[in-house]
Structures are given as structure tokens and as C-alpha cells.
Write a protein that holds these residues in place. Sequence first.
Motif, PDB file in Angstrom:
ATOM      1  N   ILE A 186      43.029 -27.401 -12.599  1.00 15.11           N
ATOM      2  CA  ILE A 186      42.244 -26.444 -13.753  1.00 15.11           C
ATOM      3  C   ILE A 186      42.827 -25.202 -13.566  1.00 15.11           C
ATOM      4  O   ILE A 186      42.070 -24.179 -14.377  1.00 15.11           O
ATOM      5  CB  ILE A 186      40.809 -26.774 -14.007  1.00 15.11           C
ATOM      6  N   ASN A 187      43.376 -24.648 -12.546  1.00 15.88           N
ATOM      7  CA  ASN A 187      43.889 -23.571 -12.494  1.00 15.88           C
ATOM      8  C   ASN A 187      42.872 -22.337 -12.108  1.00 15.88           C
ATOM      9  O   ASN A 187      42.952 -21.300 -12.818  1.00 15.88           O
ATOM     10  CB  ASN A 187      44.666 -22.990 -13.767  1.00 15.88           C
ATOM     11  N   ILE A 188      41.897 -22.555 -11.342  1.00 16.21           N
ATOM     12  CA  ILE A 188      40.898 -21.530 -10.882  1.00 16.21           C
ATOM     13  C   ILE A 188      40.775 -21.573  -9.371  1.00 16.21           C
ATOM     14  O   ILE A 188      41.097 -22.605  -8.635  1.00 16.21           O
ATOM     15  CB  ILE A 188      39.636 -21.638 -11.736  1.00 16.21           C
ATOM     16  N   ASN A 189      40.131 -20.755  -8.900  1.00 13.37           N
ATOM     17  CA  ASN A 189      40.033 -20.455  -7.351  1.00 13.37           C
ATOM     18  C   ASN A 189      38.721 -21.525  -6.914  1.00 13.37           C
ATOM     19  O   ASN A 189      37.761 -21.627  -7.576  1.00 13.37           O
ATOM     20  CB  ASN A 189      39.389 -19.064  -7.071  1.00 13.37           C
ATOM     21  N   ARG A 190      39.007 -22.038  -5.832  1.00 14.58           N
ATOM     22  CA  ARG A 190      38.116 -22.961  -5.381  1.00 14.58           C
ATOM     23  C   ARG A 190      36.639 -22.355  -5.185  1.00 14.58           C
ATOM     24  O   ARG A 190      35.691 -23.065  -5.540  1.00 14.58           O
ATOM     25  CB  ARG A 190      38.305 -23.425  -4.073  1.00 14.58           C
ATOM     26  N   SER A 191      36.414 -21.467  -4.837  1.00 17.09           N
ATOM     27  CA  SER A 191      35.084 -20.672  -4.763  1.00 17.09           C
ATOM     28  C   SER A 191      34.434 -20.400  -6.031  1.00 17.09           C
ATOM     29  O   SER A 191      33.188 -20.748  -6.183  1.00 17.09           O
ATOM     30  CB  SER A 191      35.090 -19.370  -3.836  1.00 17.09           C
ATOM     31  N   TYR A 192      35.269 -20.267  -7.069  1.00 19.02           N
ATOM     32  CA  TYR A 192      34.800 -19.901  -8.306  1.00 19.02           C
ATOM     33  C   TYR A 192      34.365 -21.330  -8.833  1.00 19.02           C
ATOM     34  O   TYR A 192      33.349 -21.359  -9.579  1.00 19.02           O
ATOM     35  CB  TYR A 192      35.651 -19.369  -9.092  1.00 19.02           C
ATOM     36  N   LEU A 193      35.126 -22.261  -8.816  1.00 19.29           N
ATOM     37  CA  LEU A 193      34.706 -23.442  -9.146  1.00 19.29           C
ATOM     38  C   LEU A 193      33.358 -23.933  -8.811  1.00 19.29           C
ATOM     39  O   LEU A 193      32.712 -24.800  -9.359  1.00 19.29           O
ATOM     40  CB  LEU A 193      35.683 -24.428  -8.776  1.00 19.29           C
ATOM     41  N   THR A 194      33.306 -23.867  -7.402  1.00 15.70           N
ATOM     42  CA  THR A 194      32.075 -24.318  -6.703  1.00 15.70           C
ATOM     43  C   THR A 194      30.937 -23.486  -7.198  1.00 15.70           C
ATOM     44  O   THR A 194      29.897 -24.220  -7.276  1.00 15.70           O
ATOM     45  CB  THR A 194      32.192 -23.854  -5.078  1.00 15.70           C
ATOM     46  N   ALA A 195      31.043 -22.258  -7.495  1.00  9.78           N
ATOM     47  CA  ALA A 195      29.864 -21.425  -8.280  1.00  9.78           C
ATOM     48  C   ALA A 195      29.593 -21.792  -9.622  1.00  9.78           C
ATOM     49  O   ALA A 195      28.427 -22.176  -9.869  1.00  9.78           O
ATOM     50  CB  ALA A 195      30.243 -19.916  -8.195  1.00  9.78           C
ATOM     51  N   PHE A 197      30.069 -24.949 -10.766  1.00  9.60           N
ATOM     52  CA  PHE A 197      29.221 -26.307 -10.568  1.00  9.60           C
ATOM     53  C   PHE A 197      27.932 -26.228 -10.175  1.00  9.60           C
ATOM     54  O   PHE A 197      26.928 -26.894 -10.637  1.00  9.60           O
ATOM     55  CB  PHE A 197      29.879 -27.284  -9.531  1.00  9.60           C
ATOM     56  N   LYS A 198      27.705 -25.292  -9.379  1.00 15.80           N
ATOM     57  CA  LYS A 198      26.302 -25.030  -8.717  1.00 15.80           C
ATOM     58  C   LYS A 198      25.213 -24.517  -9.745  1.00 15.80           C
ATOM     59  O   LYS A 198      24.336 -24.825 -10.156  1.00 15.80           O
ATOM     60  CB  LYS A 198      26.115 -24.062  -7.778  1.00 15.80           C
ATOM     61  N   ASN A 200      25.828 -24.886 -13.128  1.00 12.86           N
ATOM     62  CA  ASN A 200      25.786 -25.910 -14.238  1.00 12.86           C
ATOM     63  C   ASN A 200      25.177 -27.134 -13.979  1.00 12.86           C
ATOM     64  O   ASN A 200      24.468 -27.728 -14.850  1.00 12.86           O
ATOM     65  CB  ASN A 200      27.205 -26.113 -14.883  1.00 12.86           C
ATOM     66  N   LEU A 201      25.396 -27.759 -12.715  1.00 12.93           N
ATOM     67  CA  LEU A 201      25.259 -29.025 -12.420  1.00 12.93           C
ATOM     68  C   LEU A 201      23.945 -29.085 -11.242  1.00 12.93           C
ATOM     69  O   LEU A 201      23.625 -29.921 -10.768  1.00 12.93           O
ATOM     70  CB  LEU A 201      26.214 -29.927 -12.174  1.00 12.93           C
ATOM     71  N   ASP A 202      24.023 -27.963 -10.615  1.00 17.89           N
ATOM     72  CA  ASP A 202      23.147 -27.671  -9.257  1.00 17.89           C
ATOM     73  C   ASP A 202      23.688 -28.861  -8.119  1.00 17.89           C
ATOM     74  O   ASP A 202      22.956 -29.300  -7.398  1.00 17.89           O
ATOM     75  CB  ASP A 202      21.790 -28.175  -9.560  1.00 17.89           C
ATOM     76  N   LEU A 203      25.085 -28.695  -8.349  1.00 22.28           N
ATOM     77  CA  LEU A 203      25.812 -29.961  -7.293  1.00 22.28           C
ATOM     78  C   LEU A 203      26.954 -28.938  -6.893  1.00 22.28           C
ATOM     79  O   LEU A 203      27.565 -28.233  -7.667  1.00 22.28           O
ATOM     80  CB  LEU A 203      26.185 -31.067  -7.824  1.00 22.28           C
ATOM     81  N   THR A 204      27.523 -29.156  -5.740  1.00 25.60           N
ATOM     82  CA  THR A 204      28.822 -28.474  -5.562  1.00 25.60           C
ATOM     83  C   THR A 204      30.000 -29.566  -5.821  1.00 25.60           C
ATOM     84  O   THR A 204      29.560 -30.687  -6.144  1.00 25.60           O
ATOM     85  CB  THR A 204      29.072 -28.331  -3.954  1.00 25.60           C
ATOM     86  N   PRO A 205      31.143 -29.065  -5.983  1.00 28.44           N
ATOM     87  CA  PRO A 205      32.315 -30.267  -6.437  1.00 28.44           C
ATOM     88  C   PRO A 205      32.229 -31.379  -5.637  1.00 28.44           C
ATOM     89  O   PRO A 205      32.464 -32.471  -6.025  1.00 28.44           O
ATOM     90  CB  PRO A 205      33.603 -29.499  -6.277  1.00 28.44           C
ATOM     91  N   SER A 206      32.277 -31.082  -4.107  1.00 30.20           N
ATOM     92  CA  SER A 206      32.459 -32.152  -3.095  1.00 30.20           C
ATOM     93  C   SER A 206      31.186 -33.182  -3.354  1.00 30.20           C
ATOM     94  O   SER A 206      31.266 -34.363  -3.319  1.00 30.20           O
ATOM     95  CB  SER A 206      32.465 -31.570  -1.780  1.00 30.20           C
ATOM     96  N   GLU A 207      29.973 -32.345  -3.697  1.00 23.66           N
ATOM     97  CA  GLU A 207      28.766 -33.538  -3.843  1.00 23.66           C
ATOM     98  C   GLU A 207      28.983 -34.269  -5.073  1.00 23.66           C
ATOM     99  O   GLU A 207      28.543 -35.574  -5.117  1.00 23.66           O
ATOM    100  CB  GLU A 207      27.605 -32.616  -4.211  1.00 23.66           C
ATOM    101  N   TYR A 208      29.390 -33.623  -6.238  1.00 23.72           N
ATOM    102  CA  TYR A 208      29.793 -34.509  -7.459  1.00 23.72           C
ATOM    103  C   TYR A 208      30.705 -35.617  -7.101  1.00 23.72           C
ATOM    104  O   TYR A 208      30.633 -36.604  -7.646  1.00 23.72           O
ATOM    105  CB  TYR A 208      30.144 -33.464  -8.496  1.00 23.72           C
TER     106      TYR A 208
END
Length: 265
Positions: A186-195, A197-198, A200-208
Motif C-alpha cells: 500500500i506504499n507507506i512506511n511500516r512505522s506509519y502503518l503501525t501507528a 492501525f493502533k 483506528n483499531l487499537d491493534l498493531t498490524p501483526s496482531e491483526y
Amino acid sequence: MRPNEELGLTSVGRSDTMPEHKYGPAVRPYYLIHYILAGSGTFKVNNIAYHLHAGQGFLIEPNYRTTYVADKETPWSYVWLGFAGKSAATWINQLNISETSPVFNSTESYELADCVNKILALDNLAPANNLRAISYLFRFLSYIARGTVANVQQVRPKQNYYVTEAIQNISHHVTTVTVDNLAQAININRSYLTALFKRNLDLTPSEYIRNFRITKARHLLESSDTSIDQVAEQCGYQHLNSFTRVFKQTYGISPRQYRQQSKIK
């Protein structure tokens, strides 16, 4: 159901729920159709909520994360049929409902409930009854086909575009997805994606991803004869030991024990 079967039932039942009873989030490897006999509730898929009532039903397609909740004042009662097989998608395509338009109307409440009741009354140990059960499944689908696609209001909670795209990617690539290739897709930085997810979903991507995989595995164990090794592989676990460890951490028992306890009667 048996591997490579054209069409087979995976689950069937009726629920008379308590107020605010919640099922999910869950991921299933088969098609599942609910029909509401009484009351009301909310069905949620792809971050879209549908507020539904008696006379309506909804489709759950394989590998989509869904949640449904009974209304606080008028909790719903519903029947359901789950099915899978090589021809399942073909039959679903004839119903004019889909993941993007999953809700239908039907006035044939008695007929739909009767199909479910007749399947529940069958002795699953008798081989001839499998054909009879499939005939009731086709009747059930025929009643839905005679209904209409429901024009219901969709409630879309505000959610970041990248999170929505990431969730879609996870559902389509569950066996291979990692947080790194998800961020790249999805063409974004991993750290930004994690932020995101936290936030919007209160989960990290790996937890999801972990939750998505383990709920899909649970439903495969419930609804298929797929070997436990293959279940692990289809849900993205390269090693059976790691799958067993995660499953026991989540459900308190091993995959083999879970399958033994949850076999469809």
C-alpha cells in the motif's frame, strides 16, 4: 465435508440471542447465510455496519472478517446455513448478493426456517441423508433468490484509507502476508502503518494478522476435514509447532482437541 466435494454443508442452526450478544470478529473459510426471523441487530463487514431486522438476511463470504451484534432492546433470532465446495461460488452468484451487497429481503420466513429445521432433524450418520440435506440447502437458496436485494443504510465509521486497503490485502493474501510486504503493497512506511492501525483499531498490524489467521484456522477445524498440517499452511503458518503454540495460547487447547470437541453433530 469431504475434500474436492462439489457442494457440502459446513454448519446449520438457529440462535435466539440475548440482548447485545456479539459474535466475532471472525473469519470463515466457507459461505454462510443468516436469515432473521425476529428482532434486529447489526452486521458489520469491511468496516461497514448494516442495521437489520426480521425479514432480512445477510451473506458472509469466505475469508472476510465479520462481526454481528444483537440489538439491546429487540435481540434477534435467526437461522443459518454454511456451505462450501467447488460449485459454491457459482450458486452464490445466482443470488444477486455479494460481499459488497450482502443484505437481502425475503417474505418466506416459514419456508427458510423449515429448511433449516429439516436439516437439523436429519441423522448425519446416515449417508443417504447427505443428499436430502443438500436438497434442503438448494431450497433455502431458491427462496433467497426469489427475494430482493435490500436497500439498507450503510454506516461507515471513519477509518483511514490505508487501514482499509491493508485489511483487504490481508484477507486476500493471508498465507503470505507480513507487515513489511503489507506496507510495501500500500506504499507507506511500516512505522506509519503501525501507528494508523493502533489509532483506528487499537491493534498493531501483526496482531491483526495473527487474529485473522487464528480465527480462520478455528473455522477450518470446525467445518472441514482438512488435515491440521494443511490448516496451518492455509492460514500462513510454515511450521506446525508454531501454529499449535499460537492456537493453544488463544483457545486453551490444541488444534486436534478443538476439532474433536467441535465436530458438527
